[in-house]
Design a protein around this motif. Sequence first.
Motif, PDB file in Angstrom:
ATOM      1  N   UNK A 120      17.621  46.726 -31.123  1.00 38.56           N
ATOM      2  CA  UNK A 120      18.267  47.079 -30.624  1.00 38.56           C
ATOM      3  C   UNK A 120      18.650  45.193 -30.046  1.00 38.56           C
ATOM      4  N   UNK A 121      19.619  45.525 -29.293  1.00 37.37           N
ATOM      5  CA  UNK A 121      20.172  43.692 -28.729  1.00 37.37           C
ATOM      6  C   UNK A 121      21.692  44.131 -28.431  1.00 37.37           C
ATOM      7  N   UNK A 122      22.162  43.202 -26.596  1.00 32.66           N
ATOM      8  CA  UNK A 122      23.147  43.507 -26.190  1.00 32.66           C
ATOM      9  C   UNK A 122      23.107  41.729 -25.835  1.00 32.66           C
ATOM     10  N   UNK A 123      24.928  41.807 -25.510  1.00 29.82           N
ATOM     11  CA  UNK A 123      25.283  40.038 -24.889  1.00 29.82           C
ATOM     12  C   UNK A 123      25.312  40.579 -23.244  1.00 29.82           C
ATOM     13  N   UNK A 124      24.936  39.661 -22.956  1.00 29.02           N
ATOM     14  CA  UNK A 124      24.687  39.734 -21.547  1.00 29.02           C
ATOM     15  C   UNK A 124      25.929  38.519 -20.860  1.00 29.02           C
ATOM     16  N   UNK A 125      26.802  39.258 -19.951  1.00 28.08           N
ATOM     17  CA  UNK A 125      27.486  38.077 -19.001  1.00 28.08           C
ATOM     18  C   UNK A 125      27.204  37.821 -17.801  1.00 28.08           C
ATOM     19  N   UNK A 126      27.284  36.761 -17.987  1.00 29.61           N
ATOM     20  CA  UNK A 126      27.048  35.917 -16.619  1.00 29.61           C
ATOM     21  C   UNK A 126      27.579  35.665 -15.047  1.00 29.61           C
TER      22      UNK A 126
END
Length: 119
Positions: free
Chosen positions: A81-87
């Motif tokens: 599992x992975x996820x992109x994080x927005x600043x």
Amino acid sequence: MNILVNLAGLMLMALVVWWFWLSRRKTAAPSATHEATIIVEDGVYTPASIRANAGESLTLHFERRDPSPCAEQVIFQGLDTSEFLETGKTTTLTLNNLPAGTYRFTCQMQMYQGTLIVD
């Protein structure tokens, strides 16, 4: 003079290795939870350790405050599992039916590090 510059460089490299990979930040033992907020800032996840119950769902809210490119993704080893994080935003990730075990979560360069303990 060259010796001093080389020694300073070696000391700086040793400090970087210690800071990101060898230092153990002191944290209280976490209690099992169904939901947690993780702050992504200054090269660390806070809290860096989360405990959950096996077979249950866990909702994680990642609040990314660090604009560093290294902080843009969180990866859970062993859970695929992975996820992109927005600043400047909070990203929610739900992990369902967690198997028992200890799982590391890191950025893509493994400089940010955390642990998910599932009992």
